[in-house]
Design a protein around this motif. Structure first.
Motif, mmCIF file in Angstrom:
data_model
loop_
_atom_site.group_PDB
_atom_site.id
_atom_site.type_symbol
_atom_site.label_atom_id
_atom_site.label_comp_id
_atom_site.label_asym_id
_atom_site.label_seq_id
_atom_site.Cartn_x
_atom_site.Cartn_y
_atom_site.Cartn_z
ATOM 1 N N ALA A 143 1.444 33.082 40.716
ATOM 2 C CA ALA A 143 2.713 33.165 41.436
ATOM 3 C C ALA A 143 3.790 33.452 40.392
ATOM 4 O O ALA A 143 3.505 33.549 39.194
ATOM 5 C CB ALA A 143 2.985 31.853 42.163
ATOM 6 N N ALA A 144 5.027 33.571 40.817
ATOM 7 C CA ALA A 144 6.121 33.838 39.889
ATOM 8 C C ALA A 144 6.188 32.738 38.838
ATOM 9 O O ALA A 144 6.077 31.554 39.149
ATOM 10 C CB ALA A 144 7.436 33.927 40.644
ATOM 11 N N PHE A 172 -10.490 27.171 38.040
ATOM 12 C CA PHE A 172 -9.955 28.504 38.304
ATOM 13 C C PHE A 172 -9.151 29.039 37.129
ATOM 14 O O PHE A 172 -9.109 30.236 36.896
ATOM 15 C CB PHE A 172 -9.125 28.517 39.585
ATOM 16 C CG PHE A 172 -9.971 28.440 40.811
ATOM 17 C CD1 PHE A 172 -10.865 29.446 41.121
ATOM 18 C CD2 PHE A 172 -9.903 27.340 41.649
ATOM 19 C CE1 PHE A 172 -11.667 29.378 42.248
ATOM 20 C CE2 PHE A 172 -10.694 27.267 42.783
ATOM 21 C CZ PHE A 172 -11.576 28.288 43.087
ATOM 22 N N GLY A 173 -8.507 28.161 36.377
ATOM 23 C CA GLY A 173 -7.787 28.599 35.184
ATOM 24 C C GLY A 173 -8.718 29.139 34.115
ATOM 25 O O GLY A 173 -8.372 30.064 33.382
ATOM 26 N N GLN A 174 -9.911 28.567 34.023
ATOM 27 C CA GLN A 174 -10.910 29.056 33.068
ATOM 28 C C GLN A 174 -11.587 30.315 33.584
ATOM 29 O O GLN A 174 -12.097 31.107 32.810
ATOM 30 C CB GLN A 174 -11.953 27.974 32.801
ATOM 31 C CG GLN A 174 -11.380 26.789 32.080
ATOM 32 C CD GLN A 174 -12.339 25.618 32.020
ATOM 33 O OE1 GLN A 174 -13.315 25.547 32.746
ATOM 34 N NE2 GLN A 174 -12.041 24.686 31.130
ATOM 35 N N THR A 232 -14.691 38.364 36.627
ATOM 36 C CA THR A 232 -14.156 37.009 36.487
ATOM 37 C C THR A 232 -12.765 36.982 37.098
ATOM 38 O O THR A 232 -11.942 37.856 36.825
ATOM 39 C CB THR A 232 -14.092 36.596 35.009
ATOM 40 O OG1 THR A 232 -15.410 36.627 34.469
ATOM 41 C CG2 THR A 232 -13.503 35.199 34.848
ATOM 42 N N LEU A 233 -12.523 35.975 37.920
ATOM 43 C CA LEU A 233 -11.216 35.796 38.548
ATOM 44 C C LEU A 233 -10.607 34.499 38.054
ATOM 45 O O LEU A 233 -11.231 33.439 38.123
ATOM 46 C CB LEU A 233 -11.350 35.766 40.076
ATOM 47 C CG LEU A 233 -10.050 35.629 40.859
ATOM 48 C CD1 LEU A 233 -9.132 36.833 40.612
ATOM 49 C CD2 LEU A 233 -10.337 35.478 42.338
ATOM 50 N N LYS A 234 -9.385 34.591 37.538
ATOM 51 C CA LYS A 234 -8.630 33.420 37.098
ATOM 52 C C LYS A 234 -7.428 33.263 38.021
ATOM 53 O O LYS A 234 -6.739 34.230 38.324
ATOM 54 C CB LYS A 234 -8.155 33.591 35.650
ATOM 55 C CG LYS A 234 -9.290 33.678 34.655
ATOM 56 C CD LYS A 234 -8.759 33.796 33.250
ATOM 57 C CE LYS A 234 -9.908 33.795 32.257
ATOM 58 N NZ LYS A 234 -9.420 33.683 30.863
ATOM 59 N N LEU A 235 -7.205 32.034 38.448
ATOM 60 C CA LEU A 235 -6.079 31.730 39.333
ATOM 61 C C LEU A 235 -5.216 30.665 38.679
ATOM 62 O O LEU A 235 -5.731 29.660 38.189
ATOM 63 C CB LEU A 235 -6.582 31.215 40.687
ATOM 64 C CG LEU A 235 -7.549 32.101 41.455
ATOM 65 C CD1 LEU A 235 -8.029 31.391 42.710
ATOM 66 C CD2 LEU A 235 -6.908 33.430 41.800
ATOM 67 N N PHE A 236 -3.900 30.864 38.726
ATOM 68 C CA PHE A 236 -2.987 29.921 38.097
ATOM 69 C C PHE A 236 -1.953 29.411 39.083
ATOM 70 O O PHE A 236 -1.676 30.036 40.094
ATOM 71 C CB PHE A 236 -2.294 30.585 36.901
ATOM 72 C CG PHE A 236 -3.268 30.970 35.824
ATOM 73 C CD1 PHE A 236 -3.744 30.026 34.938
ATOM 74 C CD2 PHE A 236 -3.723 32.273 35.732
ATOM 75 C CE1 PHE A 236 -4.655 30.372 33.961
ATOM 76 C CE2 PHE A 236 -4.632 32.633 34.750
ATOM 77 C CZ PHE A 236 -5.104 31.685 33.860
ATOM 78 N N ASN A 237 -1.402 28.282 38.747
ATOM 79 C CA ASN A 237 -0.364 27.555 39.491
ATOM 80 C C ASN A 237 -0.660 27.499 40.986
ATOM 81 O O ASN A 237 -1.766 27.150 41.381
ATOM 82 C CB ASN A 237 1.047 28.075 39.151
ATOM 83 C CG ASN A 237 1.224 29.570 39.301
ATOM 84 O OD1 ASN A 237 0.749 30.168 40.250
ATOM 85 N ND2 ASN A 237 1.915 30.179 38.357
#
Length: 161
Positions: free
Chosen positions: A81-82, A20-22, A121-126
């Motif tokens: 997220a924050a 997801f980060g990529q 493209t969707l990137k998701l972090f933390n």
């Protein structure tokens, strides 16, 4: 297009954070706002978007108003997220220091564009990757084969330890 169906048990889910980060590809009716795309099409609760997702980037530009930024074919949308520290405070949507990055921020679109099926493209972090990612995997995502193989190899290495 070839399809690969994977079934991951929950101990292997952390390995999807890298995927997801990529970024993963998603197909949707585009030409709508970030809020409409995430809430109405992806299924993210509006309360979750308002409270949990604190940093949004559209094509590398911070978004302060998810109801005003329009996603079109080929765009890259990143959610987080924050984030801690001064940088996190500056990038947070609607944050007190948002004015310091006004020249970098995504500009409000005049209106939604004509709706058309497309891919973004969707990137998701933390924490967002762990909370939103499993639902996206269930829905189906488009990913590079090399990225998926890397996840499988990582899961196998962890299992062997």
């Amino acid at each position: 297009m070839q399809h690969l169906h994977l079934q991951l048990s929950s101990p292997h889910m952390p390995f999807t954070g890298r995927l997801f980060g990529q970024g993963v590809g998603l197909t949707a009716d585009l030409g709508c706002t970030v809020k409409v795309l995430l809430c109405d099409q992806i299924g993210i609760a509006s309360e979750y978007l308002a409270q949990r997702i604190q940093t949004i980037f559209l094509n590398g530009r911070p978004v302060d108003d998810e109801a005003g930024a329009v996603v079109t074919n080929g765009d890259v949308l990143a959610l987080s997220a924050a984030m801690p520290g001064l940088v996190g405070t500056m990038l947070r949507k609607g944050g007190h220091l948002a004015a310091m990055r006004a020249r970098l921020s995504h500009r409000r679109a005049a209106t939604e564009a004509g709706r058309a099926r497309g891919r973004f493209t969707l990137k998701l972090f933390n924490m967002i990757a762990g909370e939103v990612g499993p639902g996206l995997l269930h829905r189906g995502v488009i990913a590079r084969v090399a990225d998926v193989i890397e996840i499988i190899d990582g899961a196998a290495l962890c299992r062997d330890r």
